[in-house]
Design an enzyme around this catalytic site. Sequence first.
Site, short mmCIF file in Angstrom:
data_model
loop_
_atom_site.label_atom_id
_atom_site.label_comp_id
_atom_site.label_asym_id
_atom_site.label_seq_id
_atom_site.Cartn_x
_atom_site.Cartn_y
_atom_site.Cartn_z
N LYS A 1 -14.78 8.09 -4.05
CA LYS A 1 -16.07 8.39 -3.41
C LYS A 1 -16.59 9.74 -3.86
O LYS A 1 -17.77 9.90 -4.15
CB LYS A 1 -15.90 8.36 -1.88
CG LYS A 1 -15.62 6.98 -1.34
CD LYS A 1 -15.00 7.02 0.06
CE LYS A 1 -14.37 5.67 0.38
NZ LYS A 1 -13.37 5.73 1.45
N LYS B 1 -8.72 13.76 4.68
CA LYS B 1 -7.86 12.56 4.69
C LYS B 1 -6.88 12.73 5.84
O LYS B 1 -6.80 13.81 6.43
CB LYS B 1 -7.13 12.39 3.35
CG LYS B 1 -6.45 13.65 2.83
CD LYS B 1 -5.90 13.44 1.43
CE LYS B 1 -6.96 13.60 0.36
NZ LYS B 1 -7.18 12.41 -0.43
N ARG B 2 -6.13 11.67 6.14
CA ARG B 2 -5.09 11.78 7.16
C ARG B 2 -4.25 13.02 6.90
O ARG B 2 -3.93 13.32 5.75
CB ARG B 2 -4.16 10.56 7.07
CG ARG B 2 -4.48 9.43 8.00
CD ARG B 2 -3.41 8.35 7.96
NE ARG B 2 -2.95 8.00 6.63
CZ ARG B 2 -1.68 8.01 6.24
NH1 ARG B 2 -0.72 8.39 7.07
NH2 ARG B 2 -1.33 7.64 5.03
N HIS C 1 0.80 -1.23 0.00
CA HIS C 1 0.00 0.00 0.00
C HIS C 1 0.83 1.27 0.00
O HIS C 1 0.26 2.36 0.14
CB HIS C 1 -0.91 0.03 1.24
CG HIS C 1 -2.11 -0.84 1.13
ND1 HIS C 1 -3.26 -0.45 0.48
CD2 HIS C 1 -2.35 -2.10 1.56
CE1 HIS C 1 -4.16 -1.42 0.53
NE2 HIS C 1 -3.62 -2.44 1.19
N LYS D 1 0.44 14.50 1.58
CA LYS D 1 -0.92 14.76 1.09
C LYS D 1 -1.16 16.26 0.87
O LYS D 1 -2.16 16.66 0.30
CB LYS D 1 -1.96 14.19 2.06
CG LYS D 1 -1.91 12.64 2.12
CD LYS D 1 -2.91 12.09 3.12
CE LYS D 1 -2.77 10.58 3.32
NZ LYS D 1 -3.39 9.78 2.25
N THR E 1 -8.69 6.35 -2.01
CA THR E 1 -10.05 5.86 -2.33
C THR E 1 -11.09 6.94 -2.10
O THR E 1 -12.18 6.86 -2.64
CB THR E 1 -10.40 4.62 -1.49
OG1 THR E 1 -10.07 4.86 -0.12
CG2 THR E 1 -9.68 3.39 -1.98
#
Length: 841
Positions: A687, A572-573, A379, A578, A683
């Site tokens: 969504k 998100k985290r 991952h 990110k 992911t």
Amino acid sequence: MANANGKAATGVPDKVSEKANPEANEATEIAGNIIYHAKYSPHFSPLKFGPEQALYATAESLRDRLIQLWNETYLHFHKVDPKQTYYLSMEYLQGRALTNAIGNLDLNGPYADALRKLGYELEEIAEQEKDAALGNGGLGRLASCFLDSMATLNLPAWGYGLRYRHGLFKQLITKKGQEEVAEDWLEKFSPWEIVRHDVVFPVRFFGHVQINPDGSRKWVGGDVVQALAYDVPIPGFKTKNTISLRLWEAKARAEDLDLFQFNEGEYELAAQLHSRAQQICTVLYPGDATENGKLLRLKQQFFLCSASLQDIISRFNERSTGEGSRKWSEFPSKVAVQMNDTHPTLAIPELMRLLMDDNGLGWDEAWDVTSKTVAYTNHTVLPEALEKWSQSLMRKLLPRHMEIIEEIDKRFVQTIRSTRVDLEDKLSSLSILDHNPQKPVVRMANLCVVSSHTVNGVAQLHSDILKDELFADYVSIWPNKFQNKTNGITPRRWLRFCSPELSDIITKWLKTDKWITDLDLLTGLRQFADNEELQSEWASAKEANKQRLAQYIERVTGVSIDTNSLFDIQVKRIHEYKRQLMNILGVIYRFKKLKEMKPEERKKTTPRTVMIGGKAFATYTNAKRIVKLVNDVGDVVNSDPEVNEYLKVVFVPNYNVTVAEMLIPGSELSQHISTAGMEASGTSNMKFALNGCLIIGTLDGANVEIREEIGEENFFLFGATADQVPRLRKEREDGLFKPDPRFEEAKQFAKSGVFGTYDYGPLLDSLEGNTGYGRGDYFLVGYDFASYMDAQAKVDEAYKDRKRWLKMSIMSTAGSGKFSSDRTIAQYAKEIWNIEACPVP
């Protein structure tokens, strides 16, 4: 007498007669079953039947049906004896179970009517449920989507995880920024889990290896704790098949309490094994900065692997033939074990140990069985996330497993030396054991690759990076071992249940609801993308979701937001790769420009509400600084009367599945802006796209495939590509980077004190300099900032053209069919696990 809600008296309603009826389908019967549980499965005083009591009674009435279906599924699998998959994951981010179970069993109408008979709305009761705190981010949510698809596709498959009592943490936002408190989802109990007192396995830690006279080895001594199984039923959508997520709880036995010491007043000493057992499932990802923290994490990983494999072997042995017990050579034709990331890697040496030490197999036979049974999903390509465990720690906690790992490594190295002389100079990076004298470690990803029959990445770009870079030399040894399985999401939870208005419109225009289990049918919307009637209905569904979200935001943050503004969301985290920092710097620049404009100029801008949410790991200082910065910017922007009509900034606290189910349907733009090559898949991007939300993003992870599927004209692209990143980092090191003036302006404004007295120097310093730890802008925020701001300007322009924006939104949903977890799991089943559907008749 009525209560505050105008409902009947607080006791259990007596206008509906109670009756146990697990098969109830009709509203009156369901109401009777709910009342039966309120009276005869009581967890509260009989004088109460408030919303919380109604939730537990409703859940237990539904659990009756799930247990019945689970029993039928289990017995059917036992009779047919198919090959089965066992999915090992440290995390599952399940979300609420009530509305999902009611929806999958197609009982929404009857349950809503039943609760009305008892004086409640289904939505009000559903709101009482706490999210199961068994995961953190995308890894755990993916595992939960996979379970939903396994059940829906009627596959013989089971999930295994740990029953964390306090999860990761509950996030509070205060003046100091993020603060962490323990999750309380099990403070009372979970109505969904079924404890299996007959499913208990011993799990050993520490001790030593005993060599027997015949040369066989046995692990003895040390601490032995008990793994107790709790099952959570997972129903498929409109199918009888109901599988289970089996969660392990760690316990010590009564005899492990030293009564002599206890009576001497040595209470902690007397109960030390009970205390150590309890620590194992206290929290997800305990801090590992200390030696004790590392030990606890490794204990958790081994506890999951050992209990699960003992359970799998016990199921395998349940099926004995007329000629006696099964042959071990049959094991891989009946069992597939999937390791979700490197956390369950210890399944490899533990399966070897169980086969050799407990069942008498020789090395070659045990290795043959193990390497045909286990498969590994990678991952991440982030070096810090590719787990490496200290050899001394591993030897101390798991002495027998360290021996087995050393033997696997020795044999692998011998094989390379005898068959691939060209790779001999690369053995130092290919071997499982890194013998660096400063820090000798076990490289878990290498152990997974060497031992598994299949290794997969989770998006095409990610799998290509694994094959071309991270695992390139292994690919030359085993070219057929590596696959891609692009991630997916369940369309039940992530569209049908969380956005019913939009779902109904899709069903109306496609003239079928079969898209819920065949998501490729969404392409049928493309022909209507310009249709004014569809666009009008689409806009009203999005508006209803925005209204719901605005009410939620005001309730939890006190900030009032304008539903006519563009809802721009990044959830998100919190992690530097990110790039939430890029997002908030862009917002800071926008705020500064708005302040400089004349009032009539501001009126020409596109009003925007920027929402950011996510948890920063408790010990990740820069991530927590980003959370603080977002909140400080929000405080200033939202209270500025000149600007707050055109810009609002909201940090959404305690992001989880339930919050996502509110945010995603209400979003119009979502940011997936990681440095290219660093996000394996993502992911949440799927969504958002499925819900008709447009994406601003880099060519990273699954963004690449989403853009291909929905059309590049419907995606706001910016930023460096993955193959450019190494060169750009080198240029930065060499002092060749020339920052965009907007980037410098945003940083200076952030440092100016406008947003309060907190010292953001250390955070912004990560963007400065050309090299060094915590410096040099490793994640290329500065390089990508110019194209990011240009893409944001395109967003502003596109949003002004409502017809164009609505068409893009419809095309986004229409192109999302590929990203169903049903497709992903069907590919795993056929191409990795070799299992087939086994529907309950």
